[in-house]
Every structure is written in C-alpha cells, then in structure tokens.
Scaffold this active site. Structure first.
Site, PDB file in Angstrom:
ATOM      1  N   GLY A 150       0.811  -1.219   0.000  1.00  0.00           N
ATOM      2  CA  GLY A 150       0.000   0.000   0.000  1.00  0.00           C
ATOM      3  C   GLY A 150       0.837   1.258   0.000  1.00  0.00           C
ATOM      4  CB  SER A 151       2.877   2.723  -1.527  1.00  0.00           C
ATOM      5  OG  SER A 151       2.666   1.722  -2.502  1.00  0.00           O
TER       6      SER A 151
END
EC number: 4.1.1.65
Length: 218
Positions: free
Chosen positions: A187-188
């Site tokens: 997640g980013s």
C-alpha cells in the site's frame, strides 16, 4: 504497435510470476502454511494455525504478483497500478499526478518514459497512510529520468503499512518505457510530475494500470 516487456529474473513460486524482492516475505509465510497443513491432521494447534497461515500465504502471493504487460504507446504512461488521487499544478509549471496504490494493486512500478536514470534518492520519513496529505513527508524514493521531454521526476511514497521501497535499477541505467524499476510493499503512492505544457489525460478517481494507461494527452 504495443510491445511486450520483460525484465531480469524474478522470484517465483509454483509457477506464479512474482515481483523481485518478494522472497524475504513470501518464503517464511508459505513455509509456515505448508508445515501447519502437514501437521494439522494430528495436531489441533497446527489446524488452528493452518487456516490463517494459508490465507496469509495466498494473500502474499496475490500482493506480490507481477504480470507481464503489453506496453502502451504514448509519451508518458502510468508508472503504477492504482487510482488517480489528485492532479495538482506545481509552482514551477509542472503538473503532479498522484496515484494511490491499495494493497490489492500490483505493486511493481514501471518507467513512465524511456530514458536514463539520473538520480535515485532515498529520503527517510514517516509512515502516514498514503491517501493522507501529510504522506508527502513519508519514507520515499525520488527518481529523476533524462528523457525526450527533459527531466521527469517520479516519487515512490511508502504508506502506513508499506515500510520498504525496493529500487530495481541504479543511477546511470538506461531504461525502456514500461520497464520494471522498483517495488513498494503493502500500500503506497506514486507521484509523477509532467513537464510544463504537457496536458494531463487522466482524471481524479480514474484507475490506472502501470505500463498501459497513458498519462499525457498527445
């Protein structure tokens, strides 16, 4: 015509194409799931571990998948799978396109243009959720590419769960458009800055596919 893009050897498991750099996370998870499944017939404790361990291993395989892509034509293509979070004019005339990557997206990032990597700079920081405005101060890697459009800046930003960004290529490397250049775990966000005069072709809320979605309007 679109071209098929390949890269250096990647990690693999049971025929599944996996992102380079996945092994340190995958191998212990898969090993735990396998051992607990083997022992589950004779041990209640192992059976209790087997279900969540197997689910976690399956989730890891899904997260670290690295499918082949037919690279699209266009001056600038998306470096990341995800959703366009914001499109913001910058003070120097550039336009920043921010792409949010959820844990369900492929997390291998690709070169938005062909060119030479002139800088790969790791900057320490926090781990605020990537959809938060303060995430701009998170752990990140800042890339610069010398391209036919001049200098192109791209930033990989870690999120609340993503604690490691893994660049695949060093400074001085010549890359093809759509070539795999790095991985962000769990997640980013990826920001790309379009030069002044380059019109944005995507909209906020639009889904993007790395190597496939065109970012600029020709």
């Amino acid at each position: 015509m679109p071209h098929s893009q390949t890269s250096a050897p990647r990690d693999s498991l049971a025929g599944v194409r996996l992102a380079r750099g996945a092994s340190p996370w995958l191998l212990p998870t898969v090993a735990t799931a396998a051992v607990s499944l083997l022992r589950s017939r004779r041990s209640g404790a192992a059976k209790a571990v087997a279900v969540p361990a197997t689910a976690l291993a399956a989730g890891m395989l899904w997260f670290f998948r690295d499918p082949e892509r037919e690279i699209a034509q266009g001056r600038v293509i998306s470096p990341a799978d995800g959703v366009v979070q914001s499109i913001m004019p910058w003070k120097d005339g550039r336009t920043r396109v921010a792409i949010f990557m959820s844990p369900l997206n492929v997390h291998v990032n690709r070169a938005p243009l062909a060119g030479t990597v002139t800088s790969v700079e790791h900057i320490p920081g926090g781990f605020v959720p990537a959809f938060n405005k303060e995430s701009e101060n998170n752990e990140r890697v800042v890339w610069h590419f010398d391209t036919e459009l001049g200098d192109i800046e791209m930033i990989q930003i870690a999120g609340a769960v993503a604690r490691r960004i893994v660049p695949y290529v060093p400074r001085g490397t010549k890359v093809e458009q759509g070539e795999r250049i790095g991985l962000i775990r769990f997640g980013s966000r990826v920001d790309i800055y379009l030069p002044e005069g380059v019109e944005v072709a995507v909209e906020v809320g639009q889904k993007t596919v790395a190597g496939v979605t065109r970012i600029d309007r020709g």
